[in-house]
Motif scaffolding. Structure first.
Motif, PDB file in Angstrom:
ATOM      1  N   ASN A  45      32.408  39.557  32.318  1.00 55.95           N
ATOM      2  CA  ASN A  45      33.286  38.423  32.610  1.00 55.95           C
ATOM      3  C   ASN A  45      33.968  38.628  33.951  1.00 55.95           C
ATOM      4  OD1 ASN A  45      32.797  37.268  30.086  1.00 55.95           O
ATOM      5  ND2 ASN A  45      34.501  38.376  29.147  1.00 55.95           N
ATOM      6  N   GLY A  46      34.342  37.529  34.575  1.00 55.60           N
ATOM      7  CA  GLY A  46      35.127  37.607  35.794  1.00 55.60           C
ATOM      8  C   GLY A  46      36.578  37.953  35.487  1.00 55.60           C
ATOM      9  N   CYS A  47      37.282  38.424  36.500  1.00 55.13           N
ATOM     10  CA  CYS A  47      38.712  38.722  36.352  1.00 55.13           C
ATOM     11  C   CYS A  47      39.464  37.429  36.074  1.00 55.13           C
ATOM     12  CB  CYS A  47      39.227  39.380  37.630  1.00 55.13           C
ATOM     13  SG  CYS A  47      40.982  39.767  37.601  1.00 55.13           S
ATOM     14  N   MET A  48      40.388  37.476  35.129  1.00 55.88           N
ATOM     15  CA  MET A  48      41.196  36.302  34.774  1.00 55.88           C
ATOM     16  C   MET A  48      42.493  36.237  35.576  1.00 55.88           C
ATOM     17  SD  MET A  48      40.722  36.145  30.609  1.00 55.88           S
ATOM     18  CE  MET A  48      41.826  37.522  30.324  1.00 55.88           C
ATOM     19  N   GLY A  49      42.818  37.292  36.307  1.00 58.04           N
ATOM     20  CA  GLY A  49      44.058  37.303  37.069  1.00 58.04           C
ATOM     21  C   GLY A  49      45.300  37.285  36.194  1.00 58.04           C
ATOM     22  N   CYS A  50      45.187  37.768  34.977  1.00 55.57           N
ATOM     23  CA  CYS A  50      46.304  37.721  34.026  1.00 55.57           C
ATOM     24  C   CYS A  50      47.338  38.824  34.275  1.00 55.57           C
ATOM     25  CB  CYS A  50      45.781  37.805  32.598  1.00 55.57           C
ATOM     26  SG  CYS A  50      45.061  39.415  32.163  1.00 55.57           S
ATOM     27  N   VAL A  99      32.116  43.062  38.546  1.00 57.92           N
ATOM     28  CA  VAL A  99      32.627  44.423  38.358  1.00 57.92           C
ATOM     29  C   VAL A  99      33.639  44.760  39.449  1.00 57.92           C
ATOM     30  CG1 VAL A  99      32.012  46.870  38.293  1.00 57.92           C
ATOM     31  CG2 VAL A  99      30.571  45.192  37.121  1.00 57.92           C
ATOM     32  N   ILE A 100      33.313  44.430  40.693  1.00 51.92           N
ATOM     33  CA  ILE A 100      34.238  44.711  41.796  1.00 51.92           C
ATOM     34  C   ILE A 100      35.572  44.015  41.556  1.00 51.92           C
ATOM     35  CG2 ILE A 100      34.668  44.273  44.249  1.00 51.92           C
ATOM     36  CD1 ILE A 100      31.658  44.835  44.717  1.00 51.92           C
ATOM     37  N   ASP A 101      35.536  42.741  41.171  1.00 50.62           N
ATOM     38  CA  ASP A 101      36.786  42.026  40.920  1.00 50.62           C
ATOM     39  C   ASP A 101      37.599  42.683  39.813  1.00 50.62           C
ATOM     40  OD1 ASP A 101      36.111  40.216  42.892  1.00 50.62           O
ATOM     41  OD2 ASP A 101      35.613  38.587  41.503  1.00 50.62           O
ATOM     42  N   ARG A 102      36.936  43.197  38.826  1.00 51.92           N
ATOM     43  CA  ARG A 102      37.639  43.819  37.695  1.00 51.92           C
ATOM     44  C   ARG A 102      38.193  45.200  38.046  1.00 51.92           C
ATOM     45  NH1 ARG A 102      35.422  41.702  32.859  1.00 51.92           N
ATOM     46  NH2 ARG A 102      36.721  43.134  31.679  1.00 51.92           N
ATOM     47  N   THR A 103      37.804  45.782  39.184  1.00 53.60           N
ATOM     48  CA  THR A 103      38.421  47.041  39.603  1.00 53.60           C
ATOM     49  C   THR A 103      39.895  46.847  39.945  1.00 53.60           C
ATOM     50  OG1 THR A 103      37.817  46.881  41.970  1.00 53.60           O
ATOM     51  CG2 THR A 103      36.239  47.981  40.485  1.00 53.60           C
ATOM     52  N   TYR A 104      40.328  45.617  39.981  1.00 58.11           N
ATOM     53  CA  TYR A 104      41.750  45.306  40.136  1.00 58.11           C
ATOM     54  C   TYR A 104      42.567  46.037  39.075  1.00 58.11           C
ATOM     55  CZ  TYR A 104      45.948  42.314  40.401  1.00 58.11           C
ATOM     56  OH  TYR A 104      47.235  41.843  40.516  1.00 58.11           O
TER      57      TYR A 104
END
Length: 188
Positions: A45-50, A99-104
């Motif tokens: 899944n993409g990052c939700m920015g939550c 995956v890169i976005d979720r490294t947040y």
């Protein structure tokens, strides 16, 4: 050295997979432990920015229940992470980008004095293939990757772009020979 490779191509035997295989063989031949994660077909899944991940400081704190937390844990355990992707619209594939976005979720307090990252001190490198050349094509993807090192608090180990790719069989022996040089560069 414990090395994790993330293959963002949908094609298991495509240009990116072929070049990555050459690098992995060279790294293994140098005595490193190499684990490949084939991202296509994984639940990403993409990052939700939550920002729920910012509540957890000592582990990947993403609340989503998909395959990414397992991959993030593998990244944290690795000494070197090699991201591999075909170049799609001047960037990484959707699988790798997710995956890169979720490294947040792996760093906290970015831009503050107590900035911390679970990847701190690791090495990161990128390998990309593309149907066209470098100019007006690939440089933006590599710039973005280099910028990612600051929040991750990682070391930029290197990059390899193989342009003008058509099929794996069309990649020359000279390109294959560069895989050993790239493997040496990123594992120093």
């Amino acid at each position: 050295m414990n090395i994790l490779t993330l293959l963002g191509s949908a094609r298991k035997k495509g240009n990116t997979a072929t070049a990555l295989g050459w690098v992995e063989d060279a790294l293994t031949g140098m005595g490193h432990d190499v684990t490949r994660v084939y991202l296509h077909g994984r639940h990403l899944n993409g990052c939700m920015g939550c920002n729920q991940c910012k509540q957890v400081l000592d582990a990947p704190g993403c609340v989503q229940q998909d395959d990414v937390p397992e991959i993030l844990a593998q990244m944290v355990a690795a000494d070197l992470i090699l991201y591999a992707s075909p170049l799609y619209f001047w960037g990484a594939s959707a699988q790798l980008k997710a995956v890169i976005d979720r490294t947040y979720s792996l760093y906290t307090r970015y831009h503050e004095t107590d900035h911390a990252s679970l990847l701190e001190g690791r090495r990161q490198a990128v390998l990309m293939t593309g149907a066209s050349g470098w100019d007006n094509n690939a440089e933006g993807a590599f710039t973005a990757f280099k910028r990612m090192q600051k929040p991750h608090k990682t070391h930029y180990a290197g990059e390899w772009f193989i342009g003008n790719c058509t099929t794996p069989s069309a990649m020359t022996p000279a390109i294959k020979n560069k895989a050993l040089d790239f493997a040496r560069q990123i594992s120093v």
